[in-house]
Design an enzyme around this catalytic site. Structure first.
Site, PDB file in Angstrom:
ATOM      1  N   GLU A 173       1.001  -1.010   0.132  1.00 45.12           N
ATOM      2  CA  GLU A 173      -0.010  -0.042  -0.024  1.00 45.12           C
ATOM      3  C   GLU A 173       0.663   1.188  -0.024  1.00 45.12           C
ATOM      4  O   GLU A 173       0.677   2.153   0.736  1.00 45.12           O
ATOM      5  CB  GLU A 173      -0.907  -0.302   1.215  1.00 45.12           C
ATOM      6  CG  GLU A 173      -1.976  -1.014   1.196  1.00 45.12           C
ATOM      7  CD  GLU A 173      -3.106  -1.279   2.292  1.00 45.12           C
ATOM      8  OE1 GLU A 173      -3.888  -1.713   2.118  1.00 45.12           O
ATOM      9  OE2 GLU A 173      -2.721  -0.548   3.322  1.00 45.12           O
ATOM     10  N   GLU A 366      -5.739  -8.353  -1.110  1.00 45.19           N
ATOM     11  CA  GLU A 366      -6.537  -8.112   0.093  1.00 45.19           C
ATOM     12  C   GLU A 366      -8.059  -7.956  -0.052  1.00 45.19           C
ATOM     13  O   GLU A 366      -8.314  -6.745  -0.956  1.00 45.19           O
ATOM     14  CB  GLU A 366      -5.710  -6.768   0.893  1.00 45.19           C
ATOM     15  CG  GLU A 366      -4.514  -7.216   1.667  1.00 45.19           C
ATOM     16  CD  GLU A 366      -4.038  -6.348   2.412  1.00 45.19           C
ATOM     17  OE1 GLU A 366      -4.767  -5.302   3.148  1.00 45.19           O
ATOM     18  OE2 GLU A 366      -2.793  -6.150   2.468  1.00 45.19           O
TER      19      GLU A 366
END
Length: 469
Positions: A173, A366
Site C-alpha cells: 500500500e 487483500e
C-alpha cells in the site's frame, strides 16, 4: 476460470507472526505502536514500555504455530499464501552488513512447509514494520540512506530464496503515504510542525519508488523467472453527484493512487505526477540518473487491496474513515460496524479501471470483512455475513475476468486466519476463516477453530469458483 488461478489467503508479519524478540529479531515500528482499541487514540512509543500490551508482540503466534496454520491453509485448498517478511528478523537494526541467520532460517522453514503442500508463497518485502533503529538514527524515509539499506535487504532475501519464492511484492500500500494516517505505517515518519508535509511526502515517495525500481531490476538479474509486483490500496472513488465538478474531484482523488502506479508500471513521472507537484508547489528532488533507473525495469503485475469505495465532491456530506483512508459516505451502500462501505460491484469497476489503464496482470491480494465473530458453546462460529460478503465480491471478480476480459492472476482473502487489526490493534475485529482464541487484552489459548466460512471457501477453491456460476 483458468486452472492456474491463484486462490489463497493473506496476512502480514507484524499482524500475525508474533515472536517479536525471538532468535535475534530487532524492534520494528509496529512493536512500539499501541492500537486505537475501542476508540482510544493510537499511541507510538520510542521503545518498548514494560507495562504496555503491544498487539504485535504475540499477535496470532504464527511464529510458533506455522505448521498448524499452513496445514489449515492446505485443507482449504490454497494455491498461494500472501505473506510478508519481517525486515527486523533478517536485519535487526536495518543497517547491518550481515544478516541474522536465525531469521533467514525461519523463513526457510516457512517456504519449505508451504512447498510441502504445493502452496505458492507471495512475499511482500516492506509491510508496515520497518526497523525502529532506522527511525531513530536516520529519520526513517526522510533519509536517502534508506534506499541503500532496503536494497541490501532485498538482495539478501532474493539470493537466499531464489529457488523457493517466485512472486514478490515491494511496498505494501505504497500510496498510503499520501493519506492522513499513512506516514508512520508506510515510512516510519511522524510529521513535525516545521515540516513542509506535502514536499516531504513527495520526497519520501520518490525514494520509495526509486527503491522499488532498483529492487525490480535486481530481482530480475538474480532470477529472470521472478514475478515482481507493486501494491496499492485502491480507494475507488465516485462523484458525490452527477455534477461535473464532483466527477472532477473524484478523478483527482484516484489520481493520487495513479501517481504511484504510473511510475511503477510506466517507469516515469506522468502528467498526473507533474500536476500533483504543481499543487504542492514543487516536485521532489531527483537526478537524471534516477529518472533513468525508474525506466530500466518496471513491475510485472499490479497487486492491490480492495475493501470499500467512497465518494468525493463539493458541498457538505458525511465523511467516514475506512482503514487509513477518509472519504465521503455513499447513501446507497451498507457499512460494516467499523464504517467500511460494502461495495462488491466496486471491485469489478476497480479491476476494469486498473486493467484499462495499465494492461498488465492484476492480483487482488487483500479483500475481506472485519466483524465480531461469536464462538458458541458447541465450538461453532456461524459467520454467514462473511460468506455473503466474499460471495458477492468474488462473483464481481469472476465477472470482471469472464465478461470484461480483465487479466487477474489471483485472489487472496485478507486475514485468512484471525490476526490483529493494523488500524486499531484489535482482535475482536476479525477477518479470518479460522478463529484464533485470543481477545483484545491478550487473553486466550490461541487455539485455531474453523469457521463456517472456512468450509465455504474450501468448496469455492475446489470448484475453481464454479459454485458461484
Amino acid at each position: 476460470m483458468k486452472e492456474n488461478f491463484l486462490w489463497g489467503g493473506a496476512t502480514a508479519a507484524n499482524q500475525f507472526e508474533g515472536g517479536y524478540n525471538e532468535d535475534g529479531k530487532g524492534l520494528s515500528i509496529a512493536d512500539v505502536t499501541l492500537g486505537s482499541v475501542h476508540g482510544q487514540p493510537r499511541v507510538i512509543h520510542d521503545d518498548v514500555h514494560g507495562d504496555c500490551l503491544y498487539p504485535s508482540h504475540v499477535a496470532s503466534d504464527f511464529y510458533h504455530r506455522y505448521k498448524e496454520d499452513i496445514k489449515l491453509m492446505s485443507e482449504m485448498g490454497f494455491k498461494c499464501y500472501r505473506m510478508s517478511l519481517a525486515w527486523t528478523r533478517i536485519f535487526p537494526d536495518g543497517d547491518e552488513d550481515k544478516a541474522n541467520e536465525s531469521g533467514l532460517e525461519f523463513y526457510d522453514r516457512i517456504f519449505d512447509e508451504l512447498a510441502k503442500y504445493d502452496i505458492e508463497p507471495i512475499v511482500t518485502l516492506f509491510h508496515y514494520e520497518m526497523p525502529l533503529h532506522l527511525v531513530k538514527k536516520y529519520g526513517a524515509w526522510r533519509n536517502k540512506k534508506l534506499i541503500e539499506f532496503s536494497v541490501r535487504y532485498a538482495q539478501t532475501v532474493f539470493e537466499r530464496y531464489k529457488h523457493k519464492v517466485r512472486y514478490w511484492i515491494t511496498f505494501n500500500e505504497i500510496n498510503s503515504l499520501f493519506m492522513e494516517e499513512g506516514s508512520w505505517h508506510s515510512s516510519g515518519v511522524i510529521f513535525n510542525e516545521e515540516d513542509d508535509i506535502g514536499q516531504l511526502q513527495l520526497q519520501i515517495a520518490h525514494y520509495q519508488l526509486l527503491t522499488s525500481a532498483k529492487i525490480v531490476k535486481l530481482g530480475h538479474q538474480i532470477n529472470r523467472n521472478f514475478k515482481i509486483g507493486c501494491m496499492v490500496l485502491y480507494p475507488l472513488t465516485y462523484g458525490a453527484t452527477c455534477k461535473p465538478v464532483d466527477q472532477l474531484l473524484a478523478m483527482k482523488k484516484i489520481n493520487q493512487t495513479y501517481y504511484f502506479l504510473d511510475v511503477h508500471v510506466r517507469g516515469y513521472y506522468s502528467n498526473i505526477c507533474e500536476a500533483y507537484w504543481k499543487k504542492m508547489g514543487k516536485g521532489p528532488d531527483f537526478t537524471e540518473d534516477e529518472l533513468y533507473e525508474l525506466k530500466e525495469e518496471t513491475v510485472d503485475f499490479i497487486s492491490f487491496s480492495y475493501y470499500f469505495s467512497e465518494i468525493e465532491g463539493q458541498g457538505e456530506f458525511e465523511r467516514i474513515k475506512g482503514n487509513i483512508s477518509i472519504g465521503g459516505k455513499n447513501p446507497y451502500l451498507p457499512m460494516t460496524k467499523w464504517g467500511w462501505q460494502i461495495d462488491p460491484l466496486g471491485l469489478r469497476i476497480s479491476l476494469n479501471q486498473l486493467y484499462d489503464r495499465y494492461q498488465i496482470p492484476l492480483f487482488v491480494v487483500e479483500n475481506g470483512l472485519g466483524a465480531e465473530d461469536v464462538l458458541l458453546e458447541n465450538g461453532k462460529i456461524h459467520d454467514n455475513y462473511r460468506i455473503e460478503y466474499l460471495k458477492k465480491h468474488i462473483k464481481a471478480l469472476l465477472d470482471a475476468i469472464e465478461d470484461d476480459k480483465v487479466n487477474v492472476i489471483g485472489y487472496t482473502v485478507w486475514g485468512c486466519i484471525d490476526l490483529i487489526s493494523d488500524s486499531t490493534g484489535e482482535m475482536r475485529k476479525r477477518y479470518g476463516l479460522v478463529y484464533v482464541d485470543k481477545d483484545d487484552n491478550g487473553n486466550g489459548t490461541l487455539r485455531r477453530i474453523r469457521k463456517d466460512s472456512f468450509y465455504w471457501y474450501k468448496e469455492l477453491i475446489s470448484s475453481n469458483g464454479g459454485i458461484l456460476e
